[in-house]
Design an enzyme around this catalytic site. Sequence first.
Site, mmCIF file in Angstrom:
data_model
loop_
_atom_site.group_PDB
_atom_site.id
_atom_site.type_symbol
_atom_site.label_atom_id
_atom_site.label_comp_id
_atom_site.label_asym_id
_atom_site.label_seq_id
_atom_site.Cartn_x
_atom_site.Cartn_y
_atom_site.Cartn_z
ATOM 1 N N GLN A 174 0.822 -1.170 0.150
ATOM 2 C CA GLN A 174 0.138 -0.031 -0.077
ATOM 3 C C GLN A 174 0.930 1.291 -0.105
ATOM 4 O OE1 GLN A 174 -2.768 -1.770 3.210
ATOM 5 N NE2 GLN A 174 -4.092 -0.404 2.116
ATOM 6 N N HIS A 178 -1.844 -4.873 -12.759
ATOM 7 C CA HIS A 178 -1.436 -4.930 -14.151
ATOM 8 C C HIS A 178 -2.575 -5.730 -15.304
ATOM 9 C CE1 HIS A 178 2.690 -3.955 -12.411
ATOM 10 N NE2 HIS A 178 1.788 -3.034 -12.450
ATOM 11 N N ASP A 228 2.237 0.583 -8.037
ATOM 12 C CA ASP A 228 3.382 0.748 -8.759
ATOM 13 C C ASP A 228 4.486 1.799 -8.127
ATOM 14 O OD1 ASP A 228 2.736 -0.969 -10.222
ATOM 15 O OD2 ASP A 228 2.750 -0.154 -12.205
ATOM 16 N N ARG A 266 4.006 0.115 12.835
ATOM 17 C CA ARG A 266 3.742 -1.132 12.514
ATOM 18 C C ARG A 266 3.893 -1.144 10.719
ATOM 19 N NH1 ARG A 266 -1.751 -4.390 11.263
ATOM 20 N NH2 ARG A 266 -0.843 -6.037 10.510
ATOM 21 N N HIS A 313 1.195 -9.072 4.327
ATOM 22 C CA HIS A 313 0.026 -8.206 4.346
ATOM 23 C C HIS A 313 -0.302 -8.288 2.812
ATOM 24 C CE1 HIS A 313 -2.229 -4.670 6.287
ATOM 25 N NE2 HIS A 313 -2.660 -4.950 5.200
ATOM 26 N N ASN A 316 -1.346 -10.753 8.314
ATOM 27 C CA ASN A 316 -2.560 -9.658 8.292
ATOM 28 C C ASN A 316 -3.810 -10.157 7.894
ATOM 29 O OD1 ASN A 316 -3.208 -7.103 9.210
ATOM 30 N ND2 ASN A 316 -4.109 -7.137 6.746
ATOM 31 N N GLU A 317 -4.833 -10.419 8.907
ATOM 32 C CA GLU A 317 -6.265 -10.267 8.429
ATOM 33 C C GLU A 317 -6.652 -11.737 7.694
ATOM 34 O OE1 GLU A 317 -8.242 -7.052 6.724
ATOM 35 O OE2 GLU A 317 -7.977 -6.134 8.662
ATOM 36 N N ASN A 327 -7.285 -6.287 14.668
ATOM 37 C CA ASN A 327 -7.725 -5.114 13.517
ATOM 38 C C ASN A 327 -9.193 -5.134 13.830
ATOM 39 O OD1 ASN A 327 -5.135 -5.407 12.799
ATOM 40 N ND2 ASN A 327 -5.671 -5.699 10.590
ATOM 41 N N TYR A 358 -12.392 -2.582 12.721
ATOM 42 C CA TYR A 358 -13.133 -1.284 12.033
ATOM 43 C C TYR A 358 -14.494 -1.070 12.381
ATOM 44 C CZ TYR A 358 -8.689 -0.714 9.471
ATOM 45 O OH TYR A 358 -7.397 -0.486 9.120
ATOM 46 N N GLU A 414 -5.070 -2.476 14.299
ATOM 47 C CA GLU A 414 -5.571 -1.504 13.463
ATOM 48 C C GLU A 414 -6.867 -0.978 13.654
ATOM 49 O OE1 GLU A 414 -5.943 -2.711 9.346
ATOM 50 O OE2 GLU A 414 -4.041 -3.773 9.276
HETATM 51 C C1 BGC Z 1 -6.335 -3.935 6.126
HETATM 52 C C2 BGC Z 1 -5.772 -2.679 5.398
HETATM 53 C C3 BGC Z 1 -6.912 -1.796 4.733
HETATM 54 C C4 BGC Z 1 -7.580 -1.265 5.906
HETATM 55 C C5 BGC Z 1 -8.906 -0.275 5.336
HETATM 56 C C6 BGC Z 1 -7.780 -3.500 6.780
HETATM 57 O O1 BGC Z 1 -8.499 -4.479 6.782
HETATM 58 O O2 BGC Z 1 -5.352 -4.481 6.720
HETATM 59 O O3 BGC Z 1 -4.712 -3.092 4.427
HETATM 60 O O4 BGC Z 1 -6.362 -0.800 4.107
HETATM 61 O O5 BGC Z 1 -8.411 -2.304 6.416
HETATM 62 O O6 BGC Z 1 -9.469 -0.890 4.328
#
Ligand code: BGC
Length: 529
Positions: free
Chosen positions: A36, A56, A69, A94, A139, A183-184, A324, A326, A396
């Site tokens: 990213q 690509h 890129d 991290r 990741h 990750n995830e 993580n 959200y 996260e």
């Molecule tokens: C991921 C990140 C992503 C973020 C926001 C997480 O699930 O680990 O790579 O950018 O969410 O969408």
Amino acid sequence: MIACDTLVLCLILQLCSADRRFPANFKFGAATSSYQIEGGWNADGKGESAWDSFVHEHVGDIKNCATGDVAADSYHQWREDVRIAAEMGLQFYRFSISWPRVLPSGFTDKINKAGVRYYSDLIDALLAEGIEPVVTLYHWEMPVKIRDLGGWSNPLIADWFGDYARVIFSLYADRVKTWLTINEAISICDYAFTKGHFAPKIKEPVFAPFLCNKHLLLAHATAYRIFEREFRPKFPGRISLANYELWIRPATINDTELAELGRQHSTGRYAHPIFSKTGGWPPSIEKLMLEYSLRQGYQRSRLPPFSTEEVEFIKGTADFYGMNHYTTSLIRPAKPGEGPGIWDVTGSPELNAILESPPDSKYGVSPILPIVPEGIREQLSWLKKEYGDIDILITENGFSTKDYELNDLERTEFFKEYLEQVLLSIKVDNVSVVGYTAWSLIDNFEWLDGYTTKFGLHEVDFSHPNRTRTPRTSAHFLACVIRNNSLDVPDSCYKHKYLADLATQNGSYVARGVLLLDAILIYISFVFR
Ligand code: BGC
């Protein structure tokens, strides 16, 4: 009398402010991931990853045909990342290592010296600033050769990932003390294969998520065991994985059991084998998957079983819980004819259940991430109830915006509200939350959204060759929280700092004019309040 009242008030205020302090050993950090931010997708001998080839070969799949890129060009601008992390006072950073940047083929036949040096320099620079490097091994950057050999569907990936992990530990375990293997897992296995529109761009929702689930846990455990046996005796450190935790609430009181099943299907499938006392799949999901598979006409469960040795091999392979988080969803049974779709975003055919957003939720840009601050506290308590009193590192948590915008008051509010819930979790629920990681240190390539969705504490100017980083209000806010180790920070500590940044950065009359205008507006709002 007045003096006495004031004294009482002062005492109360002091108590309140003491309550909003984080424990002395609590740590704050921010995160990024290699694909990213790094760019340099084929620089200096780097091999190709599944994301390189996906962007690509399927150009239209990403918004505005974007690619990683160049991204935020951290392959060249990493000193800037270290500088802004230090400026915020972050206690850890991290970041992730790109597997094919170090091992171009994915295997150990060739080690790319430039890639090795890149991460080594980054680690040294962080340590020189007193920032602890927290390193994720994977990741989502699978070397294409390994993808072509079946990727997570091939059981041999456990050994291949172990070989990669051994190389990385031997290079950096002398300096890195906190590791995250993967990750995830749920995004890699369930989301990618049920959506089919994410690298490796394979839609196979029937077997792939569950094969991947098993092999990924074995790969994680292989890396853990290698670290434990070959490295920890000489280089003490702790290691875990970062699981994505969607908090699931019942839509109605009748859906309580379904919600618990949902949690086991999302969190449990990736955590129970590692963190529970018994190990192995969550029993409720093992039963459900067997019954459902037989009903579908298969001869055995689509969720592949673990042997007794595998259960023991995976069990206990984490020194802390990496989470993580959200968002929160409601779960309810699917209505006849309703397609449950993608797990764990819209629903699950296995559970015949639909996930939906809590009503009246606020959102950032991301329509699948409603803001439900209390959800993080509920999730943390659930983890403690399920897996005992383990240290939890929030790996996260973040908020999305669009457009260039330095004064990100909504994101700032998001961090305030979520951190308040984290504090309650620590102080009231006695959950051992040891740290908090904001996603993300800088704006970056947000997967299918390209550069249209921004999670950065720092804005990145993607039109500038240097990809200039500028702190947003949220960065100033978190810096104040870190400095005070408390959520009680005066507005003056962070509000409007972005204007001063602009003025010094550009030295421009325009920025100074905006600064002046802003001061006048503050004055007017104060007078007419
Ligand atoms: C991921 C990140 C992503 C973020 C926001 C997480 O699930 O680990 O790579 O950018 O969410 O969408």
